[in-house]
Design an enzyme around this catalytic site. Structure first.
Site, short mmCIF file in Angstrom:
data_model
loop_
_atom_site.label_atom_id
_atom_site.label_comp_id
_atom_site.label_asym_id
_atom_site.label_seq_id
_atom_site.Cartn_x
_atom_site.Cartn_y
_atom_site.Cartn_z
N CYS A 132 -19.14 -47.26 -19.80
CA CYS A 132 -19.09 -45.79 -19.77
C CYS A 132 -17.71 -45.29 -20.16
O CYS A 132 -16.77 -45.35 -19.35
CB CYS A 132 -19.47 -45.29 -18.37
SG CYS A 132 -19.41 -43.50 -18.25
N CYS A 135 -16.55 -42.15 -18.19
CA CYS A 135 -16.14 -42.44 -16.80
C CYS A 135 -14.79 -43.16 -16.77
O CYS A 135 -13.92 -42.82 -15.97
CB CYS A 135 -17.15 -43.35 -16.10
SG CYS A 135 -18.87 -43.07 -16.45
N ASP A 136 -14.64 -44.17 -17.60
CA ASP A 136 -13.48 -45.08 -17.47
C ASP A 136 -12.41 -44.90 -18.54
O ASP A 136 -11.30 -45.42 -18.39
CB ASP A 136 -13.98 -46.54 -17.49
CG ASP A 136 -14.92 -46.82 -16.33
OD1 ASP A 136 -14.73 -46.21 -15.27
OD2 ASP A 136 -15.86 -47.62 -16.50
#
Ligand code: NAP
Length: 315
Positions: A132, A135-136
């Site tokens: 992701c 997200c990261d």
């Protein structure tokens, strides 16, 4: 126990669309979602192919869908469905300790990122191995990362990451991407991406702190290279989230449906990325969702006409 007309499993674009249509058909409807509304779209950086919204983020699009559905009274339950079985024309939807009942079911559970199955991948997931970028990605600001894969997701997420990180090694096993042409054009213009064509990742190395290196090899010569990166993003396809349903599926686990989105079990429908489909897109899931809800309503009406002979079960 109350019996729903329709239980929708999964709160992505398809599931939310089914809910809108079902509520407008005055079906007693419940949507069950295991994590958060939005599915894969909620972690998509940008959507540019959904009509009416030339460019908006995945979370923004899902917020519109969610507000629409909640605004017309959608009941949402947050739980993981363990199994769906059918007995005397009624579906039993098991959620651990609790079991719910419905006259029809729409499975809209989407899919999850595939894994490569290479050494280091599982151990270092969450410690530098990610699926992701939204997200990261921010953890790798001004650092170097590797991206693996050549589909829409890999190319789109690489473009997103290129705005944050110092450099990307984009590793793909062939000499061309399968992603949309517009995405291919866009990634080609990025000057901080080095393309490693004809390469595949064979190992992720790390220590207590996380990923330190990714080993890649040329698919023809077998020659290996070691990339010094603290992060590697894997976008190598998807696997459908369908293990809890026991209807006909293809070899990949995608649910087989007819033109009405009905599965091999009468009254159970499947929509979006979890079904066998030639195209996995928000627009397709939305269309599937509308068809399935209308057909579920027909199924319930037909059932009430025959099974209950005009007498509804106690609610
Ligand atoms: P995908 O289209 O299946 O692409 C997977 C990529 O990973 C392919 O490039 C494949 O290589 C590569 N790959 C698979 N197994 C591999 C392995 N073992 N080692 C190395 N590489 C491997 O998956 P996706 O990109 O996640 O997309 C899933 C679906 O969602 C697709 O239908 C896609 O169109 C759709 N989607 C659409 C959008 C959009 O905005 N339009 C965005 C995201 C996803 P090969 O190319 O050599 O097979």
């Amino acid at each position: 126990m109350e019996t729903y007309d329709l239980i929708i499993v999964g709160g992505g674009p398809g599931g939310i669309t089914s809910a809108i249509y079902a509520l407008r058909a005055r079906m007693k409807t419940l949507l069950i979602e295991k994590a958060g509304i939005g599915g894969q779209i909620a972690v998509s950086d940008i959507i540019e192919n959904y009509p009416g919204f030339p460019s908006l983020s995945g979370p923004e699009l899902m917020q519109h869908f969610e507000e629409h559905a909640k605004g017309i009274g959608l009941q949402i339950k947050y739980a993981a469905v363990k199994s769906i079985t059918k007995e005397n024309d009624i579906f039993n939807i098991a959620l651990g300790k609790e079991t719910l009942q419905a006259k029809s079911v729409i499975v809209a559970t989407g899919a999850e990122p595939s894994k490569l199955g290479i050494p280091g991948e599982a151990e270092l997931t969450g410690k530098g191995v990610s699926t992701c970028a939204t997200c990261d990605g921010p953890f790798y600001r001004n650092k170097d990362v590797a991206v693996i894969g050549g589909g829409d997701t890999a190319v789109k997420e690489s473009i997103f990451l290129s705005k944050l990180v110092n450099k990307i090694y984009h590793v793909h096993r062939r000499d061309r991407f399968r992603a949309e042409k517009v995405l291919q054009e866009r990634i080609a213009s990025k000057d901080n991406i080095e393309f490693l064509w004809h390469h595949r990742a064979v190992e992720v190395k790390g220590d207590q702190a996380g990923v330190t290196q990714v080993v890649v090899e040329h698919v023809e010569t077998g020659e290996q290279k070691t990339l010094d990166v603290p992060g590697v993003f894997l976008f190598v396809g998807i696997v459908p989230s369908t293990s809890f349903v026991d209807c006909e599926k293809d070899d990949g686990g995608f649910i087989k449906v007819d033109g009405n989105m009905e599965t091999s079990i009468k009254g159970m429908f499947a929509i979006g990325d979890c079904r066998v489909t030639p195209l996995k897109q928000v627009a397709v899931a939305v269309g599937d969702g509308a068809i399935a809800a209308v057909k579920a309503e027909e199924h319930v009406s037909e059932m009430e006409g025959t099974l209950y002979a005009g007498k509804k079960p106690a609610e």
